[in-house]
Design a protein around this motif. Sequence first.
Motif, PDB file in Angstrom:
ATOM      1  N   ASP A 104       0.809  -1.220   0.000  1.00 23.99           N
ATOM      2  CA  ASP A 104       0.000   0.000   0.000  1.00 23.99           C
ATOM      3  C   ASP A 104       0.845   1.273   0.000  1.00 23.99           C
ATOM      4  OD1 ASP A 104      -2.303  -1.488   0.014  1.00 23.99           O
ATOM      5  OD2 ASP A 104      -2.517  -1.463   2.201  1.00 23.99           O
ATOM      6  N   SER A 105       2.156   1.145   0.209  1.00 26.26           N
ATOM      7  CA  SER A 105       3.002   2.334   0.287  1.00 26.26           C
ATOM      8  C   SER A 105       3.346   2.904  -1.091  1.00 26.26           C
ATOM      9  CB  SER A 105       4.306   2.014   1.040  1.00 26.26           C
ATOM     10  OG  SER A 105       5.102   1.097   0.305  1.00 26.26           O
ATOM     11  N   THR A 106       3.156   2.110  -2.150  1.00 31.21           N
ATOM     12  CA  THR A 106       3.417   2.604  -3.498  1.00 31.21           C
ATOM     13  C   THR A 106       2.433   3.729  -3.824  1.00 31.21           C
ATOM     14  OG1 THR A 106       4.270   0.484  -4.277  1.00 31.21           O
ATOM     15  CG2 THR A 106       3.461   2.008  -5.943  1.00 31.21           C
ATOM     16  N   GLN A 107       2.963   4.821  -4.364  1.00 34.87           N
ATOM     17  CA  GLN A 107       2.134   5.979  -4.691  1.00 34.87           C
ATOM     18  C   GLN A 107       1.908   6.075  -6.194  1.00 34.87           C
ATOM     19  OE1 GLN A 107       3.625   9.637  -2.952  1.00 34.87           O
ATOM     20  NE2 GLN A 107       4.405   8.551  -1.156  1.00 34.87           N
ATOM     21  N   LEU A 108       0.697   6.441  -6.572  1.00 35.12           N
ATOM     22  CA  LEU A 108       0.360   6.710  -7.964  1.00 35.12           C
ATOM     23  C   LEU A 108       0.064   8.199  -8.098  1.00 35.12           C
ATOM     24  CD1 LEU A 108      -2.068   3.728  -8.768  1.00 35.12           C
ATOM     25  CD2 LEU A 108       0.415   3.793  -8.957  1.00 35.12           C
ATOM     26  N   HIS A 109       0.834   8.880  -8.927  1.00 38.11           N
ATOM     27  CA  HIS A 109       0.619  10.299  -9.166  1.00 38.11           C
ATOM     28  C   HIS A 109      -0.070  10.482 -10.511  1.00 38.11           C
ATOM     29  CE1 HIS A 109       4.229  11.467  -6.365  1.00 38.11           C
ATOM     30  NE2 HIS A 109       3.228  10.883  -5.724  1.00 38.11           N
ATOM     31  N   ILE A 110      -1.293  10.967 -10.477  1.00 43.53           N
ATOM     32  CA  ILE A 110      -2.049  11.204 -11.702  1.00 43.53           C
ATOM     33  C   ILE A 110      -2.563  12.647 -11.670  1.00 43.53           C
ATOM     34  CG2 ILE A 110      -3.993  10.470 -13.124  1.00 43.53           C
ATOM     35  CD1 ILE A 110      -3.907   7.756 -11.710  1.00 43.53           C
ATOM     36  N   PRO A 111      -2.043  13.510 -12.544  1.00 43.50           N
ATOM     37  CA  PRO A 111      -1.072  13.247 -13.603  1.00 43.50           C
ATOM     38  C   PRO A 111       0.348  13.104 -13.067  1.00 43.50           C
ATOM     39  CG  PRO A 111      -1.624  15.572 -13.564  1.00 43.50           C
ATOM     40  CD  PRO A 111      -2.516  14.918 -12.557  1.00 43.50           C
ATOM     41  N   ALA A 112       1.216  12.589 -13.932  1.00 44.83           N
ATOM     42  CA  ALA A 112       2.621  12.430 -13.568  1.00 44.83           C
ATOM     43  C   ALA A 112       3.285  13.787 -13.372  1.00 44.83           C
ATOM     44  CB  ALA A 112       3.355  11.654 -14.671  1.00 44.83           C
ATOM     45  N   ASP A 113       4.247  13.808 -12.465  1.00 45.07           N
ATOM     46  CA  ASP A 113       4.963  15.054 -12.159  1.00 45.07           C
ATOM     47  C   ASP A 113       6.128  15.234 -13.132  1.00 45.07           C
ATOM     48  OD1 ASP A 113       5.771  17.370 -10.928  1.00 45.07           O
ATOM     49  OD2 ASP A 113       6.867  16.343  -9.319  1.00 45.07           O
ATOM     50  N   ILE A 114       5.786  15.426 -14.401  1.00 42.78           N
ATOM     51  CA  ILE A 114       6.792  15.630 -15.442  1.00 42.78           C
ATOM     52  C   ILE A 114       6.326  16.760 -16.357  1.00 42.78           C
ATOM     53  CG2 ILE A 114       7.709  13.269 -15.434  1.00 42.78           C
ATOM     54  CD1 ILE A 114       5.901  12.613 -17.789  1.00 42.78           C
ATOM     55  N   ASP A 115       7.220  17.227 -17.207  1.00 43.66           N
ATOM     56  CA  ASP A 115       6.939  18.342 -18.103  1.00 43.66           C
ATOM     57  C   ASP A 115       5.765  18.030 -19.035  1.00 43.66           C
ATOM     58  OD1 ASP A 115       8.159  20.964 -19.360  1.00 43.66           O
ATOM     59  OD2 ASP A 115       7.717  19.620 -21.040  1.00 43.66           O
ATOM     60  N   GLU A 116       4.933  19.040 -19.295  1.00 37.70           N
ATOM     61  CA  GLU A 116       3.748  18.847 -20.138  1.00 37.70           C
ATOM     62  C   GLU A 116       4.117  18.422 -21.558  1.00 37.70           C
ATOM     63  OE1 GLU A 116       0.519  18.789 -19.550  1.00 37.70           O
ATOM     64  OE2 GLU A 116       0.931  19.045 -17.416  1.00 37.70           O
ATOM     65  N   ASN A 117       5.190  18.954 -22.100  1.00 40.00           N
ATOM     66  CA  ASN A 117       5.617  18.567 -23.449  1.00 40.00           C
ATOM     67  C   ASN A 117       6.062  17.107 -23.486  1.00 40.00           C
ATOM     68  OD1 ASN A 117       5.119  21.062 -24.701  1.00 40.00           O
ATOM     69  ND2 ASN A 117       7.103  21.869 -24.020  1.00 40.00           N
ATOM     70  N   VAL A 118       6.664  16.657 -22.385  1.00 38.19           N
ATOM     71  CA  VAL A 118       7.072  15.252 -22.297  1.00 38.19           C
ATOM     72  C   VAL A 118       5.842  14.358 -22.242  1.00 38.19           C
ATOM     73  CG1 VAL A 118       8.303  13.539 -20.890  1.00 38.19           C
ATOM     74  CG2 VAL A 118       9.265  15.823 -21.189  1.00 38.19           C
ATOM     75  N   LYS A 119       4.847  14.768 -21.471  1.00 30.15           N
ATOM     76  CA  LYS A 119       3.602  13.986 -21.405  1.00 30.15           C
ATOM     77  C   LYS A 119       2.929  13.906 -22.771  1.00 30.15           C
ATOM     78  CE  LYS A 119       1.845  16.051 -17.675  1.00 30.15           C
ATOM     79  NZ  LYS A 119       0.873  16.347 -16.569  1.00 30.15           N
ATOM     80  N   LYS A 120       2.934  15.007 -23.493  1.00 29.54           N
ATOM     81  CA  LYS A 120       2.344  15.007 -24.835  1.00 29.54           C
ATOM     82  C   LYS A 120       3.054  14.011 -25.739  1.00 29.54           C
ATOM     83  CE  LYS A 120       1.349  18.034 -28.773  1.00 29.54           C
ATOM     84  NZ  LYS A 120       1.479  19.416 -29.333  1.00 29.54           N
ATOM     85  N   LYS A 121       4.392  13.997 -25.656  1.00 30.36           N
ATOM     86  CA  LYS A 121       5.167  13.060 -26.478  1.00 30.36           C
ATOM     87  C   LYS A 121       4.897  11.618 -26.060  1.00 30.36           C
ATOM     88  CE  LYS A 121       8.063  12.385 -29.831  1.00 30.36           C
ATOM     89  NZ  LYS A 121       7.704  12.781 -31.221  1.00 30.36           N
ATOM     90  N   ILE A 122       4.738  11.371 -24.777  1.00 28.10           N
ATOM     91  CA  ILE A 122       4.421  10.023 -24.284  1.00 28.10           C
ATOM     92  C   ILE A 122       3.090   9.550 -24.844  1.00 28.10           C
ATOM     93  CG2 ILE A 122       3.735   8.731 -22.208  1.00 28.10           C
ATOM     94  CD1 ILE A 122       5.968  10.285 -20.738  1.00 28.10           C
TER      95      ILE A 122
END
Length: 356
Positions: A264-282
């Motif tokens: 239960d200690s694993t965390q899910l971050h939605i949205p990911a804490d990364i650059d918006e342009n990187v998310k677009k490319k993903i």
Amino acid sequence: MPDKKLKVCVLFGGQSPEHEISRKSVTSVINNLNKDKYKIYSIGITKKGEWFLYTGKTDNIEDGKWEKDFKHKKSAIISPDAKQKCIIVFDGDKVKKIKPDIVFPVLHGAYGEDGTIQGLLELAGIKYVGMGVLASANGMDKAYGKIVFANAGIPQADWVVIRSTDCRSEKIAEIEKKLDYPCFVKPCNTGSSVGVGKAHDRIELCEALDNAFKFDRKVLVEENIDGHEVECAVLGNEDPKAAEVGEIVPTVEFYDYDAKYNDDSTQLHIPADIDENVKKKIREYSVRAFRAIDGMGLSRVDFFVRYKDNSIVLNEINTMPGFTNISMYPKLWDKVGIGYSELLDRLIKLGLKRVK
């Protein structure tokens, strides 16, 4: 008055090491299918490969109690006869035929996510949710997936494939020269991190290979990527769309089986804490990967984003991602406004529209 509900046959369990995960996933699926729209038939497959129609309590599926509920299970098979398009249920000396409108194979790993069940359903002429035979096979086999994604121009971690018949010492030398340590060792045809190990030296590499070969005759060894672990959900047939990008932040060294389903200690971050342009490319890469294997229905595509330069590295594609209450795939669609039940509705509609 005839029942106008759509007849949905849900498959669960299976013979793979991910049998227990399938039971978790299908429990969530059944609980979230709209009972006003669908008449649900549950077919459980034991680890030994026995098929049963199960009519008992859904709560008994997740913990495996359904197998001992003899009152509510009957032997069943999917007929490969395309004229019949049915599931045959055996009740003593009587035979009953169920003709589903669609099958939802909530199966993870071998004999469920690798094209085998999909091939049976194609033979039977029964529509189904998710990827077809070719896409399932390529998505399941990490070694062949690497070849397909490389051809599609998607950046990946460097890798070496080793078979059980290869000279172990020669392959280890190749791994050390090409990848160095640490490196990841993965059976080519498992999911949920089953059989996966991280090696920091030659001794750990040998141990990880021994363990991985318990699950497959072919093993993939990859370079270690120091970066964010992110995932993207894809939905569609000919015009697939990508959802939000989520990030996994495990508290252990790598996101293994226990971290995915028991920690239960694993965390899910939605949205990911990364650059918006990187998310677009993903999202773009996710759709490209989906198309590259001739995908239909759904997939979850996993990536790394390097800390040092934000470069994107494809990890793998999952053609039947986890559907538990804590699974990333439904959570990513929920983030963009498609709830669990609606997501299931869309997947069923996509399956009904499937074109060979």
